[in-house]
Write a protein that holds these residues in place. Structure first.
Motif, PDB file in Angstrom:
ATOM      1  N   LEU A  91       0.829  -1.199   0.000  1.00 15.93           N
ATOM      2  CA  LEU A  91       0.000   0.000   0.000  1.00 15.93           C
ATOM      3  C   LEU A  91       0.868   1.255   0.000  1.00 15.93           C
ATOM      4  O   LEU A  91       2.003   1.234   0.493  1.00 15.93           O
ATOM      5  CB  LEU A  91      -0.912   0.007   1.230  1.00 15.93           C
ATOM      6  CG  LEU A  91      -1.878  -1.173   1.361  1.00 15.93           C
ATOM      7  CD1 LEU A  91      -2.591  -1.133   2.709  1.00 15.93           C
ATOM      8  CD2 LEU A  91      -2.889  -1.173   0.228  1.00 15.93           C
ATOM      9  N   PRO A  92       0.352   2.374  -0.527  1.00 16.73           N
ATOM     10  CA  PRO A  92       1.115   3.635  -0.479  1.00 16.73           C
ATOM     11  C   PRO A  92       1.389   4.053   0.957  1.00 16.73           C
ATOM     12  O   PRO A  92       0.499   3.980   1.816  1.00 16.73           O
ATOM     13  CB  PRO A  92       0.185   4.637  -1.179  1.00 16.73           C
ATOM     14  CG  PRO A  92      -0.737   3.804  -2.005  1.00 16.73           C
ATOM     15  CD  PRO A  92      -0.933   2.527  -1.251  1.00 16.73           C
ATOM     16  N   SER A  93       2.601   4.478   1.231  1.00 18.10           N
ATOM     17  CA  SER A  93       2.963   4.933   2.572  1.00 18.10           C
ATOM     18  C   SER A  93       2.464   6.356   2.805  1.00 18.10           C
ATOM     19  O   SER A  93       2.453   7.173   1.884  1.00 18.10           O
ATOM     20  CB  SER A  93       4.484   4.882   2.762  1.00 18.10           C
ATOM     21  OG  SER A  93       4.954   3.557   2.668  1.00 18.10           O
ATOM     22  N   PRO A  94       2.050   6.693   4.037  1.00 13.39           N
ATOM     23  CA  PRO A  94       1.604   8.053   4.334  1.00 13.39           C
ATOM     24  C   PRO A  94       2.738   9.069   4.102  1.00 13.39           C
ATOM     25  O   PRO A  94       3.915   8.758   4.267  1.00 13.39           O
ATOM     26  CB  PRO A  94       1.223   7.988   5.818  1.00 13.39           C
ATOM     27  CG  PRO A  94       1.027   6.539   6.105  1.00 13.39           C
ATOM     28  CD  PRO A  94       1.963   5.802   5.202  1.00 13.39           C
ATOM     29  N   LEU A  95       2.349  10.284   3.726  1.00 12.61           N
ATOM     30  CA  LEU A  95       3.315  11.367   3.539  1.00 12.61           C
ATOM     31  C   LEU A  95       3.288  12.285   4.758  1.00 12.61           C
ATOM     32  O   LEU A  95       2.219  12.645   5.252  1.00 12.61           O
ATOM     33  CB  LEU A  95       2.971  12.190   2.300  1.00 12.61           C
ATOM     34  CG  LEU A  95       2.927  11.479   0.951  1.00 12.61           C
ATOM     35  CD1 LEU A  95       2.576  12.476  -0.148  1.00 12.61           C
ATOM     36  CD2 LEU A  95       4.245  10.793   0.651  1.00 12.61           C
ATOM     37  N   THR A  96       4.462  12.670   5.221  1.00 10.48           N
ATOM     38  CA  THR A  96       4.586  13.692   6.260  1.00 10.48           C
ATOM     39  C   THR A  96       5.255  14.906   5.635  1.00 10.48           C
ATOM     40  O   THR A  96       6.418  14.831   5.222  1.00 10.48           O
ATOM     41  CB  THR A  96       5.424  13.187   7.448  1.00 10.48           C
ATOM     42  OG1 THR A  96       4.786  12.046   8.030  1.00 10.48           O
ATOM     43  CG2 THR A  96       5.561  14.278   8.504  1.00 10.48           C
ATOM     44  N   THR A  97       4.517  16.024   5.527  1.00  9.02           N
ATOM     45  CA  THR A  97       5.035  17.225   4.881  1.00  9.02           C
ATOM     46  C   THR A  97       5.213  18.319   5.921  1.00  9.02           C
ATOM     47  O   THR A  97       4.264  18.671   6.631  1.00  9.02           O
ATOM     48  CB  THR A  97       4.079  17.706   3.775  1.00  9.02           C
ATOM     49  OG1 THR A  97       3.840  16.635   2.860  1.00  9.02           O
ATOM     50  CG2 THR A  97       4.682  18.875   3.010  1.00  9.02           C
ATOM     51  N   VAL A  98       6.418  18.873   6.009  1.00 11.24           N
ATOM     52  CA  VAL A  98       6.740  19.877   7.029  1.00 11.24           C
ATOM     53  C   VAL A  98       7.570  20.994   6.404  1.00 11.24           C
ATOM     54  O   VAL A  98       8.075  20.875   5.282  1.00 11.24           O
ATOM     55  CB  VAL A  98       7.524  19.249   8.200  1.00 11.24           C
ATOM     56  CG1 VAL A  98       6.679  18.215   8.935  1.00 11.24           C
ATOM     57  CG2 VAL A  98       8.820  18.599   7.695  1.00 11.24           C
TER      58      VAL A  98
END
Length: 213
Positions: A88-95
């Motif tokens: 499955l696609p991995s979650p994105l963490t955008t900072v």
């Protein structure tokens, strides 16, 4: 067989069957959109439990979203029957690239995405204007008005992408999508504001003394 058909990279999983009592390794193969094959072996510390009926292991964090073929090879080189799983696609963490905070990001500010399988290799932009693609990786920002823009890229690697919020991005909720050279993509939510101060740190940790005069 594995205990489920769908997994995230980095997740633990189990294979049930008849195996050698020890010395097994798990092999995972994937194919990208260019029909290149990626083969990864899990052994050593990646094997959490090795037995004749069950092998428990940790999936590599470098797996990209899509189908993967998984099988076991024992110490004599004998292979088990292969099984297909879905990554499955991995979650994105955008900072913010400056302070690693992500509640809101300003238009044209510098941002960083953390996840897995974001790029097939590591590459840094070497020209201006900044490219919108590096080693097949692109970042698309869809703003609150539904307008999609390619983001200028500074740096890409399998676990990190540094980019600029595209000029002209409307204020409000936005969606960010990363497409990689693997042929997979991951999306996440982002809040865009007019102003969101962020000062780069001298030690590159986002904390402590400012890299400023």
């Amino acid at each position: 067989m594995a205990d489920s058909g769908q997994f995230l990279s980095g997740q633990s999983a189990s294979i049930f069957g008849r195996f050698a009592a020890s010395g097994n390794k798990v092999v995972i193969e994937q194919m990208d959109k260019q029909h290149r094959v990626y083969r990864q072996e899990i052994s050593g510390s990646g094997i959490l439990e090795d037995g004749d009926k069950r092998i428990r292991f940790t999936l590599p964090t470098t797996l990209f979203a899509g189908r993967a073929m998984l099988y076991v090879v024992d110490a004599q080189g004998r292979e088990s029957r292969a099984q297909t799983i879905t990554v499955l696609p991995s979650p994105l963490t955008t900072v913010s690239s400056a302070n690693y905070r992500g509640a809101s990001l300003a238009v044209e500010s510098l941002a960083t995405i953390f996840s897995s399988a974001l790029a097939t290799a590591t590459q840094t932009a070497t020209s201006t204007p900044l490219p919108t693609e590096l080693v097949g990786t692109r970042v698309m920002v869809k703003d609150s008005l539904g307008v999609e823009r390619d983001a200028p890229l500074f740096f890409v690697s399998p676990t990190q992408v540094n980019f600029q919020i595209p000029p002209g991005t409307a204020i409000g909720s936005a969606t960010i999508t990363v497409s990689s050279g693997f042929g997979s993509s991951s999306s996440g939510a982002l809040q865009i504001s007019n102003v969101m101060p962020g000062v780069f740190a001298a030690n590159s940790t986002g904390k402590g003394l400012a890299a400023a005069v």
